[in-house]
Design a protein around this motif. Structure first.
Motif, mmCIF file in Angstrom:
data_model
loop_
_atom_site.group_PDB
_atom_site.id
_atom_site.type_symbol
_atom_site.label_atom_id
_atom_site.label_comp_id
_atom_site.label_asym_id
_atom_site.label_seq_id
_atom_site.Cartn_x
_atom_site.Cartn_y
_atom_site.Cartn_z
ATOM 1 N N VAL A 1 -47.380 -9.020 -34.690
ATOM 2 C CA VAL A 1 -47.669 -8.637 -33.314
ATOM 3 C C VAL A 1 -48.189 -7.200 -33.300
ATOM 4 N N GLY A 2 -49.198 -6.935 -32.475
ATOM 5 C CA GLY A 2 -49.781 -5.611 -32.388
ATOM 6 C C GLY A 2 -48.900 -4.628 -31.631
ATOM 7 N N VAL A 3 -49.092 -3.339 -31.894
ATOM 8 C CA VAL A 3 -48.270 -2.290 -31.277
ATOM 9 C C VAL A 3 -48.421 -2.276 -29.763
ATOM 10 N N GLU A 4 -49.618 -2.517 -29.257
ATOM 11 C CA GLU A 4 -49.827 -2.506 -27.804
ATOM 12 C C GLU A 4 -48.977 -3.565 -27.115
ATOM 13 N N ALA A 5 -48.947 -4.752 -27.664
ATOM 14 C CA ALA A 5 -48.155 -5.837 -27.079
ATOM 15 C C ALA A 5 -46.666 -5.500 -27.144
ATOM 16 N N ILE A 6 -46.227 -4.919 -28.257
ATOM 17 C CA ILE A 6 -44.824 -4.517 -28.409
ATOM 18 C C ILE A 6 -44.455 -3.494 -27.343
ATOM 19 N N ALA A 7 -45.293 -2.471 -27.171
ATOM 20 C CA ALA A 7 -45.009 -1.418 -26.199
ATOM 21 C C ALA A 7 -44.978 -1.965 -24.775
ATOM 22 N N ASP A 8 -45.888 -2.880 -24.446
ATOM 23 C CA ASP A 8 -45.912 -3.462 -23.099
ATOM 24 C C ASP A 8 -44.608 -4.186 -22.784
ATOM 25 N N VAL A 9 -44.082 -4.921 -23.756
ATOM 26 C CA VAL A 9 -42.826 -5.650 -23.537
ATOM 27 C C VAL A 9 -41.660 -4.674 -23.378
ATOM 28 N N LEU A 10 -41.623 -3.623 -24.185
ATOM 29 C CA LEU A 10 -40.545 -2.639 -24.081
ATOM 30 C C LEU A 10 -40.554 -1.953 -22.722
ATOM 31 N N PHE B 1 -39.594 -5.016 -19.737
ATOM 32 C CA PHE B 1 -38.354 -5.802 -19.797
ATOM 33 C C PHE B 1 -37.259 -5.127 -18.982
ATOM 34 N N GLY B 2 -36.630 -5.872 -18.077
ATOM 35 C CA GLY B 2 -35.606 -5.308 -17.194
ATOM 36 C C GLY B 2 -34.182 -5.591 -17.598
ATOM 37 N N GLY B 3 -33.971 -6.209 -18.744
ATOM 38 C CA GLY B 3 -32.612 -6.453 -19.209
ATOM 39 C C GLY B 3 -32.227 -7.916 -19.168
ATOM 40 N N VAL B 4 -31.077 -8.221 -19.782
ATOM 41 C CA VAL B 4 -30.556 -9.580 -19.901
ATOM 42 C C VAL B 4 -29.358 -9.722 -18.981
ATOM 43 N N GLU B 5 -29.176 -10.902 -18.431
ATOM 44 C CA GLU B 5 -27.982 -11.168 -17.616
ATOM 45 C C GLU B 5 -26.715 -10.757 -18.355
ATOM 46 N N HIS B 6 -25.787 -10.139 -17.625
ATOM 47 C CA HIS B 6 -24.460 -9.784 -18.132
ATOM 48 C C HIS B 6 -24.485 -8.623 -19.132
ATOM 49 N N ARG B 7 -25.623 -7.926 -19.238
ATOM 50 C CA ARG B 7 -25.731 -6.769 -20.130
ATOM 51 C C ARG B 7 -26.297 -5.615 -19.330
ATOM 52 N N LEU B 8 -25.418 -4.805 -18.774
ATOM 53 C CA LEU B 8 -25.812 -3.683 -17.921
ATOM 54 C C LEU B 8 -26.779 -4.151 -16.838
ATOM 55 N N GLU B 9 -26.386 -5.217 -16.176
ATOM 56 C CA GLU B 9 -27.191 -5.850 -15.134
ATOM 57 C C GLU B 9 -26.796 -5.284 -13.774
ATOM 58 N N LEU B 10 -27.750 -4.647 -13.095
ATOM 59 C CA LEU B 10 -27.486 -4.117 -11.762
ATOM 60 C C LEU B 10 -27.386 -5.286 -10.784
ATOM 61 N N VAL B 11 -26.179 -5.462 -10.232
ATOM 62 C CA VAL B 11 -25.932 -6.602 -9.349
ATOM 63 C C VAL B 11 -26.271 -6.262 -7.908
ATOM 64 N N GLY B 12 -25.977 -5.030 -7.488
ATOM 65 C CA GLY B 12 -26.250 -4.654 -6.108
ATOM 66 C C GLY B 12 -25.665 -3.293 -5.788
ATOM 67 N N THR B 13 -25.905 -2.841 -4.562
ATOM 68 C CA THR B 13 -25.417 -1.548 -4.082
ATOM 69 C C THR B 13 -24.804 -1.730 -2.707
ATOM 70 N N LYS B 14 -23.651 -1.110 -2.474
ATOM 71 C CA LYS B 14 -23.025 -1.137 -1.152
ATOM 72 C C LYS B 14 -22.461 0.244 -0.847
ATOM 73 N N ASP B 15 -22.845 0.792 0.294
ATOM 74 C CA ASP B 15 -22.357 2.103 0.749
ATOM 75 C C ASP B 15 -22.544 3.167 -0.326
ATOM 76 N N GLY B 16 -23.672 3.106 -1.030
ATOM 77 C CA GLY B 16 -23.979 4.119 -2.033
ATOM 78 C C GLY B 16 -23.326 3.895 -3.379
ATOM 79 N N VAL B 17 -22.575 2.800 -3.538
ATOM 80 C CA VAL B 17 -21.908 2.473 -4.803
ATOM 81 C C VAL B 17 -22.698 1.371 -5.508
ATOM 82 N N GLN B 18 -23.079 1.613 -6.766
ATOM 83 C CA GLN B 18 -23.789 0.608 -7.547
ATOM 84 C C GLN B 18 -22.801 -0.239 -8.348
ATOM 85 N N PHE B 19 -23.102 -1.526 -8.481
ATOM 86 C CA PHE B 19 -22.249 -2.459 -9.215
ATOM 87 C C PHE B 19 -23.038 -2.996 -10.414
#
Length: 473
Positions: A312-321, A324-342
């Motif tokens: 795979v070329g470097v450009e394609a690798i960099a684009d994916v990095l 990519f917004g992350g995997v479920e259950h691994r530092l996954e931002l679920v939501g925010t309430k009253d200024g508190v992030q979960f």
């Protein structure tokens, strides 16, 4: 073991009715074997049993009966999570009956080259990133194994022009014989799963089986910041390709300047690759990686090494990095309430993973932790308790142990949650207690530092219940 086609007319026992067990049972039945599937769960908890019996497969639920494994059995395929100390596995060993996991079976039927990824932490993110990079490079990856689909099921569909990208646990690798990935990656090794392996030595040896059958034509991608990974590299026949976030390498993938050296301003750090002839190739600035945390920089380097080795070329690798917004259950931002992030980090099943997650965040944290008791004292958490972690809600079998560490750290905002009849109610109460401790700008973080099996079927179920509880707020 032999190729599955050689078991026609012979008796095969499958231990465990999980996704992989069902796929293996169907495979051997199609090859003409006499298949018996055994699961110690009660019949009403085995919904797959009716389907298998309709195919002519014997299903035995509720216990591991005496006589299940005998001299006439040709092969035992066990679910990776089943210990080698259970009676049918011990009996098979005594009789000289081969015992393997699904990984070995899938390897025998897979027409595509295999990329195997293992490690104590980071293997799911690395596997997911690798699959996306190979897809961006037009290499037709199939992602399976300890992530997503059963490996046997995926292997049956694979063609020679596919790339099988497989996440592998130490449990799966321990039960392999001739398994040979063309590229193997060990992300890191920390002390974990010792209740299953019995010793750190057995755990490391199981991880190292990833490389045991590789040849000079194959590649071993290893984390050069970990002494155990460097030890594993000694004596390998495959081509060793190192990566590091802490040091510049004469050859391999690293961060320039290394993390921990010079300015702590990450704005100027770059992920790079140095080839054997000394040529330096930039991949992308570290600040552009789409998910936070130094541990994810390690994962990014590992995936980049696999992808570049695959063509795979470097450009394609960099684009994916970047994207990519992350995997479920691994530092996954679920939501925010009253200024508190979960954040849902249910995949953090050991203290090291929890510590790395805490270090990846900059806000004050109210931590929800606890789960299956595997004998740890959780003293590794002491340095982060009372510092960035301002409050603790503890649950599960280990709650008192984790509370003890928090008290030693001088933390005053500490709560425990008893296990309710409905597990969702337990998680809901924990989320509410954590939210009550938090102030605007804080993070409520589910990062249990423990396996999930005291209350939940899986870490995914635990994370999903956390997500539901947050949405209910």
């Amino acid at each position: 073991m032999e190729h599955p086609s050689s078991y026609g007319g012979r008796q095969v026992v499958i231990l465990g009715l999980a996704r992989s067990g069902v796929a293996v049972a169907k495979l051997f039945r199609e090859q003409g074997a006499h298949v018996t599937v055994n699961d110690k769960k009660e019949r009403q908890l085995c919904p797959e049993a009716d389907e298998l019996e309709a195919l002519g497969i014997s299903v035995v639920c509720g216990s591991h009966p005496a006589g299940l494994v005998h001299e006439g059995i040709a092969l035992v395929v066990k679910n990776p999570g089943i210990p080698y100390t259970v009676d049918p596995v011990r009996r098979a060993t005594e009789l000289g009956v081969e015992v393997v996991t699904e990984v070995e079976v899938a390897y025998r039927i897979c027409r595509a080259p295999i990329i195997g990824i293992t490690g104590s932490n980071g293997k799911t993110t690395t596997t997911t990133w690798t699959g996306l990079m190979l897809e961006a490079g037009g290499l037709k990856p199939i992602v399976a194994g300890n992530i997503g689909r059963a490996l046997t099921e995926a292997a049956l569909e694979a063609e020679a022009d596919n790339r099988m990208v497989v996440e592998l646990s130490s449990f799966q690798l321990k039960g392999t014989d001739r398994f040979r990935p063309r590229i193997g990656c060990l992300t890191n090794v920390y002390e974990t799963h010792l209740d299953y392996h019995g010793s750190m030595n057995d755990y490391v040896e199981s991880k190292a089986k990833l490389f045991a059958n590789q040849t000079e034509e194959d590649t071993a991608v290893l984390n050069w910041d970990h002494e155990i990974c460097r030890q594993v590299a000694e004596g390998l026949r495959s081509q060793v390709l190192p990566f590091s976030i802490r040091q510049e390498l004469d050859y391999g993938f690293y961060v320039q300047p290394p993390i921990g050296e010079g300015s702590e301003d990450d704005a100027h750090r770059m992920l790079v690759y140095r080839s054997r002839d000394g040529a330096l190739q930039e991949i992308l600035p570290m600040k552009e990686i789409g998910i936070p945390g130094t541990f994810n920089v390690e994962n990014a380097l590992a995936a980049s090494a696999i992808a570049l080795t695959s063509g795979v070329g470097v450009e394609a690798i960099a684009d994916v990095l970047r994207s990519f917004g992350g995997v479920e259950h691994r530092l996954e931002l679920v939501g925010t309430k009253d200024g508190v992030q979960f954040y849902n980090n249910s995949k953090a099943t050991n203290p090291t993973a929890t510590i790395k997650t805490i270090e990846a965040l900059t806000q004050d944290i109210i931590l929800i932790a606890g789960g299956l008791d595997r004998g740890s004292d959780y003293m590794e958490l002491l340095p982060v308790f009372g510092g960035q972690v301002k409050g603790l809600v503890a649950l599960g079998e280990t709650k008192e142990k984790i509370v003890r560490v928090a008290r030693l750290a001088g933390m005053s905002r500490v709560k425990t949650v008893d296990t309710a009849k409905q597990v969702q109610d337990t998680v809901t109460k924990a989320v509410r207690e954590a939210f009550a401790m938090a102030k605007p700008g804080d993070v409520v973080l589910l990062s249990p530092a423990c396996a999930s099996w005291d209350m939940f079927a899986s870490y995914e179920e635990r994370g999903s219940m956390f997500r539901q509880s947050v949405h209910n707020l």
